[in-house]
Design an enzyme around this catalytic site. Structure first.
Site, short mmCIF file in Angstrom:
data_model
loop_
_atom_site.label_atom_id
_atom_site.label_comp_id
_atom_site.label_asym_id
_atom_site.label_seq_id
_atom_site.Cartn_x
_atom_site.Cartn_y
_atom_site.Cartn_z
CE1 TYR A 152 72.27 -17.99 50.10
CE2 TYR A 152 72.01 -17.28 52.36
CZ TYR A 152 71.62 -18.01 51.53
OH TYR A 152 70.60 -19.05 51.46
CG ASP A 247 70.73 -8.69 52.86
OD1 ASP A 247 70.48 -8.95 54.12
OD2 ASP A 247 70.94 -9.75 52.04
CE LYS A 281 72.65 -15.34 58.78
NZ LYS A 281 72.23 -15.03 57.53
#
Ligand SMILES: *Cc1c(COP(=O)(O)O)cnc(C)c1O
Length: 447
Positions: A152, A247, A281
């Site tokens: 994702y 990522d 995050k």
């Protein structure tokens, strides 16, 4: 707010004015059933819902609350920034300080053996990966992107592509509203399969701009790359004049001070070359902030210096920068040692509880991130994850929730520990586990 409010009544009310009652789908408890808990406050390892019930939290806002919720020094940093203005839409000294801190934490500049030379702040991980992809295309002049099934990278159109049949075929839309020609710019490959990556480059020679990969997959449950896999992807990409985008939105600053890249660097003797990295995050410390960083020659292709456009009214927002800076500064060696201890204790406790009642399972981990796979053997790719006994998770989840432990509401999510998980919090989790394991053992498929 009425005094007789409940999660159920809140959910009913929310659903009238918010699609599905939620502002991000997994929050709706769709895969576990029941009404989601409406949270009104959080402190340390705990969250409190609208009914006044407390839960030990293993979601941690999907990662950012690495120090525990509402850490006093982080809150003070945000309050201090707020008192000086919420947003200027102009450059600030604090943005530079944060970028410098990030470069330093990731080992210095690339010439010094570090990960990134420059950093551009954005507001969400979705924006970070979207920007990285545009930048890779702008830099290489090539159209296609390789991603992996089950990974994702946020919800931009091109990254919501699903695997077509066969290896190295063009992606199909994974969401309504994504036009086929856009999904077809993405090639979706099985994870941990280097032959698939080599075939894709052979089949689309000279047309692939970048490979984007989660540093360790953690959005299909946790699924670490094979040792050397990320390094080999980098070599394959570079042999074809394509970029590697790592990522680290979820893993960055969470599994180690320098992310999963840092973990791999300490484990292996062969460092690998990453062109662009995305963060989110933890870097925002609970505020909306994310970043894309990388090689200066690539980063300099961004506007205003280069031809690749990217912008944001709230980019580098002073409150978000303050929260991120304080969170990173406070997350020291001892923080990561504590996260590792908490995680390892929990992994053992979960596994023991499930073994005790004979439920086939595997604890999948990547540093301090872990998840429970209801299958006897470790998963290596998305197909393995999808083949597990997922029906065991909802009763497991609800048995924990009833005993005051909030797990991520899906078997496809990682469990997030915090440095604030103290003995009392841990004991509450450990005491709840045998009940949850029994519920997982007793459920029958389809019931
Ligand atoms: C969460 C996540 C994103 C998206 O970030 P948002 O801030 O939710 O847009 C991208 N990549 C990975 C690996 C993530 O875990």
């Amino acid at each position: 707010m009425s005094t007789m409010t409940s999660n159920e009544s809140q959910f009913a009310r929310a659903r009238k004015v918010i699609p599905g009652g939620v502002n991000s789908p997994v929050r709706a408890f769709g895969s576990v059933g029941g009404a989601p808990r409406f949270i009104v406050s959080a402190a340390g390892p705990r969250i409190t819902d609208v009914e006044g019930r407390e839960y030990v939290d293993l979601v941690a806002s999907w990662g950012p609350a690495i120090l525990g919720h509402a850490h006093p020094e982080v809150v003070a940093a945000v309050q201090d920034a707020a008192s000086r203005g919420l947003s200027f839409g102009a450059t600030t000294p604090a943005e530079t300080e944060l970028a410098e801190l990030v470069v330093e934490r990731l080992g210095g500049t690339r010439a010094q053996g570090g990960l990134v030379d420059e950093l551009r702040l954005v507001s969400t991980g979705t924006e970070a990966t979207m920007t990285a992809i545009r930048l890779a295309r702008g830099f290489t002049g090539k159209p296609l992107v390789v991603k992996f099934a089950g990974h994702y990278h946020g919800h931009s159109d091109g990254l919501l592509a699903a695997a077509g049949s066969g290896v190295a075929t063009f992606g199909l839309p994974a969401s309504a509203g994504v036009p086929e020609p856009i999904a077809a710019q993405t090639i979706v490959l099985p994870y941990n399969d280097l032959d698939a990556a080599r075939s894709a480059f052979a089949a689309h020679s000279g047309r692939i701009a970048a490979v984007i990969v989660e540093a360790a997959a953690a959005n299909m449950g946790v699924l670490a790359p094979d040792p050397g896999y990320n390094a080999a992807l980098a070599s394959i990409a570079h042999a074809n004049d394509a970029l590697l985008i790592l990522d680290e939105v979820l893993t960055g600053f969470r599994v180690a001070p320098d992310g999963y890249w840092g973990l791999e660097k300490t484990r292996s003797t062969e460092p690998y070359d990453v062109d662009l990295v995305t963060f989110g995050k933890v870097i925002g410390g609970g505020m909306p902030m994310a970043a894309v960083g990388g090689r200066s020659d690539v980063m300099e292709h961004l506007a205003p210096n280069g031809p690749v456009y990217q912008a944001g009214t709230l980019s580098g927002n002073p409150l978000a920068v303050a929260a991120g800076f304080a969170t990173l500064r406070l997350s020291d060696k001892e923080t990561y040692a504590q996260l590792d201890r908490v995680s390892s204790t929990l992994q053992t406790a979960v596994s023991d509880a499930l073994t005790e009642v004979g439920v086939a399972h595997t604890i999948q981990s990547a540093g301090n991130l872990f998840s429970v796979l209801f299958a006897p053997r470790p998963a290596r790719d998305y197909a393995d994850v999808q083949a597990q006994d997922a029906f065991r998770f909802p009763p497991f989840f609800h048995a924990m929730l009833e005993r005051g432990v909030a797990l991520p509401p899906s078997v496809y999510e990682a469990w997030f520990v915090t440095a604030a998980h103290d003995d009392r919090a841990m004991n509450q989790i450990i005491d709840a586990l045998p009940h949850a394991a029994r519920a997982a053992a007793e459920i029958r498929p389809g019931s």
